[in-house]
Each structure stands twice: as C-alpha cells, then as structure tokens.
Design an enzyme around this catalytic site. Structure first.
Site, PDB file in Angstrom:
ATOM      1  N   GLY A  69     -10.863  -2.172   3.036  1.00  0.00           N
ATOM      2  CA  GLY A  69      -9.903  -2.094   4.146  1.00  0.00           C
ATOM      3  C   GLY A  69      -9.937  -0.741   4.837  1.00  0.00           C
ATOM      4  O   GLY A  69     -10.893   0.027   4.699  1.00  0.00           O
ATOM      5  N   THR A  96      -2.771  -4.894   8.121  1.00  0.00           N
ATOM      6  CA  THR A  96      -4.032  -5.621   8.000  1.00  0.00           C
ATOM      7  C   THR A  96      -5.171  -4.691   8.427  1.00  0.00           C
ATOM      8  O   THR A  96      -5.344  -4.380   9.608  1.00  0.00           O
ATOM      9  CB  THR A  96      -3.989  -6.896   8.859  1.00  0.00           C
ATOM     10  OG1 THR A  96      -2.801  -7.607   8.488  1.00  0.00           O
ATOM     11  CG2 THR A  96      -5.189  -7.779   8.598  1.00  0.00           C
ATOM     12  N   THR A 107       0.852  -1.197   0.000  1.00  0.00           N
ATOM     13  CA  THR A 107       0.000   0.000   0.000  1.00  0.00           C
ATOM     14  C   THR A 107       0.883   1.241   0.000  1.00  0.00           C
ATOM     15  O   THR A 107       1.987   1.214   0.556  1.00  0.00           O
ATOM     16  CB  THR A 107      -0.859  -0.035   1.281  1.00  0.00           C
ATOM     17  OG1 THR A 107      -1.761  -1.118   1.148  1.00  0.00           O
ATOM     18  CG2 THR A 107      -1.613   1.250   1.535  1.00  0.00           C
TER      19      THR A 107
HETATM   20  N1  ASP Z   1      -4.196  -1.648   4.856  1.00  0.00           N
HETATM   21  C1  ASP Z   1      -4.491  -2.231   3.571  1.00  0.00           C
HETATM   22  C2  ASP Z   1      -5.818  -2.929   3.648  1.00  0.00           C
HETATM   23  O1  ASP Z   1      -6.080  -3.598   4.618  1.00  0.00           O
HETATM   24  C3  ASP Z   1      -3.463  -3.202   3.104  1.00  0.00           C
HETATM   25  C4  ASP Z   1      -2.047  -2.820   3.304  1.00  0.00           C
HETATM   26  O2  ASP Z   1      -1.739  -1.789   3.855  1.00  0.00           O
HETATM   27  O3  ASP Z   1      -1.186  -3.578   2.894  1.00  0.00           O
HETATM   28  O4  ASP Z   1      -6.563  -2.847   2.705  1.00  0.00           O
END
Ligand code: ASP
Length: 350
Positions: A244, A267, A214
C-alpha cells in the site's frame, strides 16, 4: 579591541540563537486509521478502549519530546506502542491477506535531512517501524521487502516473532467475511493461531467495524525538526504481495523541514497515485499554502474527486497540527507542549 568586540557580538548572537532553539515548543499529532467510525456503531466500552490507547500513544510521544528526544524518536516510540496494541491494524492486530497471512508495511522519514527508511511485506519482525528506522540508519537503501527485510531485522538484533504473534480473532473474522462477500476461498487458520471460538463471527467483529486502523505519527521536536512515520497491515483480504501507500515515501509518509511532515491512512492505491503526502508538502513549499488548506486541497478535493477514501495528519516547523479526512471518522489525537490533549474519532467532533 576589534577582536574583543567581535567576540562579544559572537557570544551575544550565539546566546540569542541558543535561547531561540531552546524555546522551540514540541508538538505531536497521531492517527489510528480512518474509516467507518460512527457514534451509532460504537459501544461505550470500545470507544473508551480506543480513547485510552490513543491517549497512551500520545503521552509516549509527548514524554519523549519533553525530555528533549528527537521527532524521530517520538514517532518510533509511539508507533511501537500502537504496533503492540491489538486495536490497531499494525503489528499485532494487523489485517490478513486473502492467503491468511499478516504482511506488514512501515516507513519513517526525517525532515531534517530527507533520510527515509521503509519496509514492505514483513512477517516476522515485531516492530516494523523500528525495522524501517534500521533500514534508514544502517543500510545504504531506502526500502527493503519481504524475507530480505526480515533477515535484515534479525541481523540487526531487532525482536523477531513467530508470524502467529500478529494473529487476532477479529481481524481473522473480518478477512473471512470479506472473502465470503467476494466469493473467494477461505484459507486455513494459520499455524500457531488459537482454535476457532464458537461465538458467531458478527459478535467478534461487527460488520463494517475497524476496516482501517493503520497508525501514523508526525512530530516536531525542541530542536525544530519534524519527522513522520506510518505502520500498517494494509487492507483486509488484500492480495498477497500487495503493497500500500504507507511505506511508499511521498504517498503515505513524508517529512521535510522546509514544508511539513505527513502520515496518511485510507485506500492506499489512491494515495499512491496522488502522492498524497508529498503533494501536500509541495503545495506548502512551492505555492505557499497554509498547512490546513494544502491538506484539504488534496484530501477533500483531489482524493474525494477520485473517489478515494481516507485521511492524513500533518505538522510543520511552526507547530501547526492539522488533520483532514473524508471518511465518517478517523482515530486521531494531538498535543503541543503546554497544551491539552485533543482526542477525537468522529467527523462531527468536538
Ligand atoms: N493505507 C493503508 C494501505 O492501503 C491502509 C489503511 O490506511 O487503512 O495499505
């Protein structure tokens, strides 16, 4: 006479405040995702590629700010660049859902007025971060999702692409591996994707690599305003329709001149439940905590105790630039006006 004194005072005071404003130094921090990023798994070529991409995005934001551009402009410009870069899980190079699609989420927030824009589950807009900004500036809403969001992008003249534009082989193989692990069916390759190569999957996408990716940017401009933005494809093999933290204002993205600007990665379910970004800013605003202490409180304690993984970058009006993460690494970079760029990946750096 009175009038003249008043006028002189006014000229003097406005001169002081103008020079105070002009002397505000810009600063920027960015991330390219947190996760299993370890020296022993990184070959020099990949490391150099990430370093170059982080450097280029940092420079883009720096140039924008240096020319007097707003924090919002810098955030958008750097994220657009990272969305086009297949190394990152945003825009082109985004991860796939379990149904074999790229569903993109993004958000942007202006700390000077608390205006925010966000999109989730877009599939045809080349730059989701610009769409988030359009939602903020050209609609009465904060968040649009799915087909409606893509439609809004087309109506406002944003660049539209075929969904296969976002396809990369390594992200496809990462999804295949994840679904195999979970014993789930593998969807057909998307229309418009190149034919499957004959190389073994492990050569294209080593296990554990690039689980995250991300992107996020926080910036402070010469006018003294801060802004935050985040863009992502979400989690590999996520359920279709899953959203997310990145586009959820207060979870993965937040900015308020009175406290700080934050962008998260990790996550997302944990970041949503802990409202990570807003909690960090609230600790600064209401408890008077320093930015680093507030970030560590949420990431190293609250998130870690919940067994969530990830990290954040943050900035405030004083130009403090911090990061905090509980994963083995996080792609990250920062630069303040007149300073030297810092580009780091692993936990044990510098
Ligand atoms: N936070 C992002 C999500 O959960 C994923 C990530 O940051 O890698 O969609």
């Amino acid at each position: 006479m009175r009038k003249t004194i008043f006028l002189l005072c006014w000229i003097l005071l406005s001169g002081i405040s103008a020079s105070a404003q002009a002397s505000q130094k810009w600063a920027v921090v960015l991330h390219g995702g947190a996760g299993v990023i370890e020296r022993r798994n990184m070959d020099p070529k990949t490391e150099a590629a990430y370093r170059a991409s982080l450097q280029a995005a940092l420079q883009k934001a720096a140039d924008t700010l240096d020319k007097g551009g707003s924090a919002l402009d810098a955030v958008e410009a750097a994220i657009r660049m990272m969305e086009d870069d297949p190394l990152f899980n945003a825009g082109r190079g985004a991860v796939f859902t379990a149904a074999g699609k790229n569903e993109l989420d993004a958000a942007i927030m202006d700390g000077s007025n608390l205006k925010a824009g966000a999109v989730a589950g877009v599939t045809r807009t080349r730059h989701p971060i610009s769409l988030a900004r359009a939602v903020m500036e050209k609609s009465p809403h904060v968040m649009l999702i799915g087909a409606g969001a893509d439609e809004f992008a087309a109506e406002h003249g944003l660049e539209m692409v075929d969904p296969s534009f976002f396809f990369t082989e390594r992200r496809w193989q990462a999804m295949v591996r994840e679904l195999q692990k979970e014993g789930k069916p593998i969807p057909p390759r998307p229309a418009g994707a190149p034919p499957a190569p004959d190389k073994p999957a492990s050569e294209i996408e080593p296990p554990n690599a690039h689980k995250f990716g991300t992107v996020g940017v926080v910036a402070l401009d010469k006018q003294g305003n801060i802004a935050a933005g985040t863009s992502t494809g979400g989690l590999t093999a996520k359920m279709w329709g899953r959203v997310g933290d990145s586009p959820i204002i207060g979870a993965g993205t937040y900015a308020d001149n009175r406290s700080c600007a934050v962008s998260g990665t990790g996550t997302g379910e944990y970041f949503i439940r802990l409202t990570v970004a807003r909690t960090i800013c609230a600790l600064v605003q209401y408890k008077g905590m320093g930015l680093q202490a507030a970030a560590d409180e949420v990431i190293q304690h609250q998130l870690t105790e919940m067994r969530g993984d990830g990290g954040i970058i943050a900035i405030d009006k004083q130009g403090d630039m911090v990061w905090s993460f509980n994963t083995p690494g996080m792609y990250r970079a920062r630069l303040a006006e007149g300073g030297k760029p810092e580009i780091e990946m692993y936990k044990d750096q510098p």
